[in-house]
Motif scaffolding. Structure first.
Motif, mmCIF file in Angstrom:
data_model
loop_
_atom_site.group_PDB
_atom_site.id
_atom_site.type_symbol
_atom_site.label_atom_id
_atom_site.label_comp_id
_atom_site.label_asym_id
_atom_site.label_seq_id
_atom_site.Cartn_x
_atom_site.Cartn_y
_atom_site.Cartn_z
ATOM 1 N N ASN A 96 46.572 33.146 32.543
ATOM 2 C CA ASN A 96 45.673 31.994 32.436
ATOM 3 C C ASN A 96 45.150 31.547 33.794
ATOM 4 O O ASN A 96 43.960 31.230 33.950
ATOM 5 C CB ASN A 96 46.386 30.831 31.745
ATOM 6 C CG ASN A 96 46.498 31.038 30.246
ATOM 7 O OD1 ASN A 96 45.764 31.840 29.671
ATOM 8 N ND2 ASN A 96 47.413 30.333 29.618
ATOM 9 N N ARG A 97 46.023 31.518 34.789
ATOM 10 C CA ARG A 97 45.606 31.006 36.097
ATOM 11 C C ARG A 97 44.566 31.896 36.767
ATOM 12 O O ARG A 97 43.527 31.388 37.214
ATOM 13 C CB ARG A 97 46.832 30.823 36.996
ATOM 14 C CG ARG A 97 46.531 30.185 38.339
ATOM 15 C CD ARG A 97 47.814 29.815 39.063
ATOM 16 N NE ARG A 97 48.562 28.825 38.311
ATOM 17 C CZ ARG A 97 49.752 28.362 38.697
ATOM 18 N NH1 ARG A 97 50.310 28.805 39.810
ATOM 19 N NH2 ARG A 97 50.380 27.453 37.959
ATOM 20 N N LEU A 99 42.451 33.986 35.360
ATOM 21 C CA LEU A 99 41.235 33.935 34.566
ATOM 22 C C LEU A 99 40.478 32.637 34.787
ATOM 23 O O LEU A 99 39.242 32.629 34.870
ATOM 24 C CB LEU A 99 41.571 34.103 33.074
ATOM 25 C CG LEU A 99 42.109 35.470 32.634
ATOM 26 C CD1 LEU A 99 42.420 35.466 31.151
ATOM 27 C CD2 LEU A 99 41.127 36.575 32.969
ATOM 28 N N ALA A 100 41.210 31.528 34.895
ATOM 29 C CA ALA A 100 40.542 30.244 35.139
ATOM 30 C C ALA A 100 39.942 30.204 36.546
ATOM 31 O O ALA A 100 38.865 29.622 36.751
ATOM 32 C CB ALA A 100 41.533 29.102 34.945
ATOM 33 N N ARG A 101 40.614 30.803 37.515
ATOM 34 C CA ARG A 101 40.091 30.795 38.883
ATOM 35 C C ARG A 101 38.800 31.606 38.976
ATOM 36 O O ARG A 101 37.870 31.232 39.713
ATOM 37 C CB ARG A 101 41.148 31.363 39.835
ATOM 38 C CG ARG A 101 40.740 31.287 41.309
ATOM 39 C CD ARG A 101 41.795 31.872 42.217
ATOM 40 N NE ARG A 101 41.904 33.310 42.088
ATOM 41 C CZ ARG A 101 42.915 33.937 41.502
ATOM 42 N NH1 ARG A 101 43.925 33.256 40.990
ATOM 43 N NH2 ARG A 101 42.944 35.261 41.413
ATOM 44 N N LEU A 102 38.714 32.707 38.246
ATOM 45 C CA LEU A 102 37.530 33.572 38.287
ATOM 46 C C LEU A 102 36.468 33.150 37.269
ATOM 47 O O LEU A 102 35.421 33.806 37.188
ATOM 48 C CB LEU A 102 37.938 35.019 38.016
ATOM 49 C CG LEU A 102 38.909 35.635 39.032
ATOM 50 C CD1 LEU A 102 39.382 36.999 38.561
ATOM 51 C CD2 LEU A 102 38.249 35.749 40.409
ATOM 52 N N ARG A 103 36.754 32.094 36.495
ATOM 53 C CA ARG A 103 35.822 31.607 35.477
ATOM 54 C C ARG A 103 35.474 32.698 34.476
ATOM 55 O O ARG A 103 34.320 32.887 34.095
ATOM 56 C CB ARG A 103 34.552 31.055 36.124
ATOM 57 C CG ARG A 103 34.793 29.862 37.034
ATOM 58 C CD ARG A 103 33.495 29.352 37.622
ATOM 59 N NE ARG A 103 33.748 28.209 38.513
ATOM 60 C CZ ARG A 103 32.788 27.562 39.191
ATOM 61 N NH1 ARG A 103 31.525 27.957 39.071
ATOM 62 N NH2 ARG A 103 33.088 26.549 39.961
ATOM 63 N N VAL A 104 36.488 33.402 34.051
ATOM 64 C CA VAL A 104 36.348 34.450 33.051
ATOM 65 C C VAL A 104 37.018 33.965 31.772
ATOM 66 O O VAL A 104 38.154 33.471 31.801
ATOM 67 C CB VAL A 104 36.990 35.776 33.531
ATOM 68 C CG1 VAL A 104 36.876 36.850 32.450
ATOM 69 C CG2 VAL A 104 36.321 36.246 34.814
ATOM 70 N N SER A 105 36.328 34.088 30.650
ATOM 71 C CA SER A 105 36.879 33.682 29.356
ATOM 72 C C SER A 105 37.391 34.900 28.604
ATOM 73 O O SER A 105 36.876 36.024 28.772
ATOM 74 C CB SER A 105 35.825 32.958 28.518
ATOM 75 O OG SER A 105 34.716 33.808 28.267
ATOM 76 N N ARG A 129 31.999 36.844 30.855
ATOM 77 C CA ARG A 129 31.602 35.941 31.931
ATOM 78 C C ARG A 129 30.076 35.929 32.042
ATOM 79 O O ARG A 129 29.406 36.929 31.776
ATOM 80 C CB ARG A 129 32.226 36.369 33.254
ATOM 81 C CG ARG A 129 32.110 35.287 34.345
ATOM 82 C CD ARG A 129 32.816 35.703 35.604
ATOM 83 N NE ARG A 129 32.082 36.727 36.327
ATOM 84 C CZ ARG A 129 32.441 37.211 37.515
ATOM 85 N NH1 ARG A 129 33.555 36.780 38.083
ATOM 86 N NH2 ARG A 129 31.731 38.143 38.116
ATOM 87 N N GLU A 130 29.568 34.806 32.463
ATOM 88 C CA GLU A 130 28.127 34.658 32.622
ATOM 89 C C GLU A 130 27.720 35.083 34.038
ATOM 90 O O GLU A 130 28.285 34.625 35.030
ATOM 91 C CB GLU A 130 27.719 33.205 32.380
ATOM 92 C CG GLU A 130 26.224 32.950 32.511
ATOM 93 C CD GLU A 130 25.872 31.502 32.263
ATOM 94 O OE1 GLU A 130 24.786 31.081 32.689
ATOM 95 O OE2 GLU A 130 26.702 30.777 31.670
#
Length: 523
Positions: A96-97, A99-105, A129-130
């Motif tokens: 989770n950490r 993925l949240a740092r890289l802004r990947v869902s 990711r956008e």
């Protein structure tokens, strides 16, 4: 015809306008594509942008082989089966950490099969990711977890010293049989309440559950309070004290006493208790025991539910128990009222003419009594009941009831069936239990075997009890063995049985299929 021009309609001279989607050329490779904010085709975007960069491909997870639980940092241990949703959540929390740092869902995740002995857990993630101003890119990313074996705190204490427990639950009931404990054992297995116990030991009059944590013992006590009328007392003993850190270590004891009233017990209510319960009785039957006691007046079909706290105020005892049931044969039956349903059970008042089975060939003693089993009994059936005519009672409330009221000679309790050797297509699981020297005596072993067989018969006769526990299919059962079962003997329907699955069977099935994967969608 030029693109975007009107096309003639079939069968008419009219023209219907059509719309075509325009295309542009990729700014990198020149391939025709639909326009997007990046003006690049999907292949060129994937070649220049890697949304999985920075997402770990390898991680580690700590596993306790004794209790099959996984470490959830910093100190929590969660139990999860192989390739289960619970295990998936534990593994995804480790990612989770980043993925949240890289802004990947995360859009999806699934297990990839690996050999159980390899100590590897493989996941295939679907990341999104956008990029490039509202262009959403999806990409597959594999992650491999290395499993490190380590005993949790409770299992480590148990391995070093099995007697090094922190809390014990002493479950007791002062009755001459163990029917209640056989039923509670199945409830504990179904709900997994005893799974955290270091060991379970049989004791005179009950069971002892040893735990490595006080919270685990308290959870068991709370569960027992929801399924049985219990009275709990707690105590603790100081084991050690660290004066420097001011840390105290205690051993906690939970003394849980179950109400001595059991199902099918006959109770004589005192005049005061009968008045407090709205004129119930004075002779009542206990028909159900949950966290409250259900008392039935067999002569009027009135039912009263008595909670444990209220029972402790009256504290009455059973005048006769199921061990003192006498077998009768029904000679005639005459229904008095229509059949009614009370608390999910059916009853019907009727007058029955019965005689003791033991009196056949000796005398002509017969009794005409009122019973609540009119919907079950027919002439020629066998029934179990309490013999008030010839019983030697040592109960003051019963003597008072006999002097003040005209009591029947017989109180019928349930229909009886012929006891014959039989095989069953179902079985029950048992708790791993340590027996003491008293319980290993020859006479005690035979008594327990008879009580267990009687408990199995109760499950066949009473569907309400079967609904609360799990019955498993017996793989050793053969259909040709069913010839020993009579048509009049109740059996458990096959629809109520569940498959007895084990971890070893699951592993063999996984090894037999190549590329076997279990997908778990993440919302």
């Amino acid at each position: 015809m030029l693109p975007g021009s009107a096309a003639p309609a079939a069968g008419s001279g009219m023209f219907v306008p059509t719309q075509t989607v325009g295309t542009v050329l990729c700014c990198i490779c020149g391939v025709a594509m639909q326009p997007n904010p990046a003006n690049m085709c999907a292949r060129c975007i994937r070649a220049r942008v890697d949304i999985t960069e920075g997402v770990p491909r390898h991680a580690a997870v700590v596993y306790c082989p004794d209790c099959t639980s996984y470490l959830q940092p910093p100190r929590s241990w969660l139990r999860a089966g192989p390739e289960s949703p619970e295990l998936m959540q534990i593994l995804l929390r480790r990612l989770n950490r980043p993925l949240a740092r890289l802004r990947v869902s995360l859009s999806a995740a699934e297990f990839v099969f690996s050999e159980p002995h390899s100590k590897r857990l493989r996941l295939k993630l679907r990341l999104r990711r956008e990029v490039f101003n509202a262009v959403v890119l999806e990409q597959t990313h594999p992650v491999e977890f290395t499993v490190h074996d380590r005993l949790c705190d409770a299992c480590a204490r148990a391995q070093s010293n099995p007697d090094q427990w922190v809390a014990v639950v002493q479950l007791r009931q002062h009755v001459p049989h163990r029917r209640t404990f056989l039923y509670l054992e199945q409830l504990l297995l179904k709900h997994g309440q005893a799974s955290l116990a270091l060991r379970v030991a049989a004791a005179p009059g009950g069971l002892d559950f040893f735990f490595g944590s006080r919270s685990h013992a308290a959870r068991l006590v709370d569960f027992l309070a929801t399924v049985a009328p219990v009275q709990t007392q707690t105590a603790k003993q100081l084991v050690s004290h660290d004066t420097k850190s001011n840390v105290y270590n205690y051993k906690h004891t939970f003394s849980v006493e179950i109400c001595p009233i059991c199902r099918e017990d006959l109770i004589a209510l005192s005049p005061q208790v009968s008045r407090d319960l709205g004129g119930l009785g004075p002779i009542v039957l206990c028909i159900k025991v949950t966290n409250a006691i259900a008392l039935l007046d067999p002569l009027t079909l009135r039912v009263h539910h008595l909670e444990e706290k209220k029972y402790r105020v009256y504290n009455f005892k059973a005048a006769l128990t199921s061990k003192q049931l006498v077998e009768y044969i029904v000679l005639d039956i005459e229904h008095e009222s229509p059949e009614i349903t009370i608390d999910g059970s059916r009853y019907q008042l009727a007058y029955a003419q019965v005689a003791r089975v033991s009196d056949f060939g000796k005398n002509d003693t017969m009794f005409t009594v009122r019973t609540h089993l009119g919907h079950l009994l027919n002439p020629g059936d066998l029934a179990l009941g309490y013999d008030l005519y010839g019983a030697n009672l040592n109960d003051d409330d019963m003597d008072t009831a006999m002097m003040r009221h005209s009591l029947p000679e017989v109180i019928l309790v349930k229909k009886s069936f012929a006891k014959r050797p039989r095989t069953r297509r179902w079985k029950l699981k048992r708790l791993p239990m340590e027996e003491d020297a008293v319980n290993k005596a020859k006479g005690e072993l035979e008594k327990r075997a008879d009580e267990y067989e009687e408990f199995l018969r109760d499950l066949e006769h009473n569907s309400d009890i079967r609904f609360q526990i799990d019955l498993y299919k017996d793989e050793d059962y053969r259909s040709e063995m069913a010839s020993t079962i009579g048509d009049d003997v109740p059996t458990v329907p096959i629809e109520e049985l569940i498959e007895d699955l084990s971890l070893g069977d699951d592993e063999e099935e996984d090894e037999g299929g190549e590329g076997n994967q279990h997908a778990v969608m993440v919302g």
